[in-house]
Design an enzyme around this catalytic site. Sequence first.
Site, short mmCIF file in Angstrom:
data_model
loop_
_atom_site.label_atom_id
_atom_site.label_comp_id
_atom_site.label_asym_id
_atom_site.label_seq_id
_atom_site.Cartn_x
_atom_site.Cartn_y
_atom_site.Cartn_z
N ASP A 34 29.75 -37.33 12.28
CA ASP A 34 29.31 -38.45 12.40
C ASP A 34 28.06 -38.03 12.01
OD1 ASP A 34 28.01 -40.64 12.56
OD2 ASP A 34 28.68 -40.95 14.52
N SER A 37 17.67 -43.57 -3.24
CA SER A 37 17.76 -45.42 -3.99
C SER A 37 16.65 -45.82 -4.86
CB SER A 37 18.24 -46.45 -2.09
OG SER A 37 19.14 -47.82 -2.90
N TYR A 42 16.32 -51.33 4.81
CA TYR A 42 16.58 -50.36 4.16
C TYR A 42 16.11 -49.10 3.09
CZ TYR A 42 20.06 -48.32 1.13
OH TYR A 42 20.65 -47.77 -0.23
N LYS A 68 14.85 -46.25 2.24
CA LYS A 68 14.79 -44.91 1.29
C LYS A 68 13.94 -44.07 0.45
CE LYS A 68 19.44 -44.99 1.31
NZ LYS A 68 20.13 -43.67 1.28
#
Length: 268
Positions: A69, A148, A161, A165
Amino acid sequence: MTDYRKLFDLTGKTAVVLGAASGIGKSSAEALASLGASVLCADMAAEGAEATAAGIRNNGGAAEATTCDAADAADVTALAAKALQKFSRVDIAVTTPGLNIRKTILDYTEEDLDRVINLNIKGTVWFFQAFGRIMTSQKGGSLIACSSVRAVTIEPGLAVYGSTKAAIGLLVKGFASEVGRFGVRVNAIAPSIAETALTGPFKQRPDIYNLYAAHTVLNRWASADEVATAVAYLASDAASYVSGSTLFVDGGWTGIDGPPTGLTQLAK
């Protein structure tokens, strides 16, 4: 004269890929194995990780699978210990898992925020710690994280998000500055849109699929394999002087200000 072909050869190298059950992680494990590395494929999805490892073995490569995990510090530490026990040294360590909960900031709950930060930011730190300790001790290695295009370009619902990143890019720079003296390199890849199992539903919405394709100068999505080639480069001796960098594999997404629409013909 330098043997440039040999610089990309990973024969005799060892690698761990976290997130190897699918998508970019799967393709990264396959790419590293194809270039000669022995790969430990790790993922929360045990069957997927084993399927990736089995596919590599069926193609003549060396791979095993295990569960991990990426958001659990103890699990990541155990993965590093398992890799060291299996290989005696770890030359390459790649982590690709990430989570996006698409909501506006006004709609984000504390649970949403914790889930995204725990995996995207804390998970990267746990990975860097666990494998960084191994690599600094052995005086060498390549660590690769996954950022990203959303680190630098955004749309409504992606602020949280995107911020995680962007944080990965700074974690890469900071950790590279700390471990470079030990011969350890730290980098990240930053994809835009890649066709994976997770993005498969977009194909059911041609309007959205084509809209995102049009954000790239190539007017198409990437394959996961095209992103994995960047991972293979950063893992190899061909990138021996590359550290603290984020390599954008985005089809030109960040090179233009919006979709390159309205052009009927190229200037003559």
